[in-house]
Design an enzyme around this catalytic site. Structure first.
Site, PDB file in Angstrom:
ATOM      1  N   CYS A  68      44.933  31.962  36.339  1.00  0.00           N
ATOM      2  CA  CYS A  68      45.060  30.631  37.204  1.00  0.00           C
ATOM      3  C   CYS A  68      43.791  30.415  37.637  1.00  0.00           C
ATOM      4  CB  CYS A  68      46.271  31.026  38.169  1.00  0.00           C
ATOM      5  SG  CYS A  68      45.838  31.989  39.562  1.00  0.00           S
ATOM      6  N   HIS A 101      40.027  53.490  36.716  1.00  0.00           N
ATOM      7  CA  HIS A 101      40.802  53.955  37.692  1.00  0.00           C
ATOM      8  C   HIS A 101      42.356  53.691  38.198  1.00  0.00           C
ATOM      9  CE1 HIS A 101      36.731  55.251  40.035  1.00  0.00           C
ATOM     10  NE2 HIS A 101      36.898  55.567  38.983  1.00  0.00           N
TER      11      HIS A 101
END
Ligand code: RB5
Length: 144
Positions: A68, A101
């Protein structure tokens, strides 16, 4: 074996980036499931975040890309879905860390905040970096 399908969606603020990233994905050999939007007319980003979350729900499509204007609204909306770990990234480092992670399954970019070459780099890193597991898996489990 069929090529992996990557889902992609954007609002009007990310439409041009979506089109460019779609071409990049095809060049890399992926199939693309384009969930819109399909031009630069003003639309509501949650509709496209929810469409992409729907496409990843069954597990047949495992990874997605959202864009966006800032990347913020569409990532907030996508992360309302429990099976989505959408990461708004701004460079190769954050693209790598969201995989290593956080095991992010959706890459989010801001079409008005990140340069297109950096965005392409993020896409490449996101798609080619594995999850480290271990202590990070425990943390992912606590989000589910
Ligand atoms: C649309 O103008 C813009 O608000 C949207 O693309 C996004 O930046 C929202 O977070």
């Amino acid at each position: 074996m069929a090529n992996e399908v990557i889902a992609i969606a954007s609002d009007h603020g990310g439409y041009d980036y979506k089109e460019i990233l779609k071409s990049e994905l095809k060049k890399m050999g992926f199939e693309v499931n384009d969930l819109g939007c399909h031009d630069e007319s003003s639309v509501d980003y949650p509709d496209y975040a929810h469409a992409l979350a729907g496409a990843l729900k069954s597990g047949d499509i495992k990874r997605g890309v959202l864009v966006c204007g800032s990347g913020i609204g569409i990532s907030i909306a996508a992360n309302r879905h429990a099976h989505i770990r959408a990461a708004l990234v701004h460079d190769a480092l954050t693209a790598r860390l969201c995989r290593e992670h956080n095991d992010a399954n959706v890459l989010v970019l801001g079409g008005r905040t990140t340069g297109i070459e950096v965005a392409k780099d993020c896409l490449n890193v996101f798609l080619n970096t594995g999850f480290e597991g271990g202590r990070h898996q425990n943390r992912i489990n606590k989000m589910s």
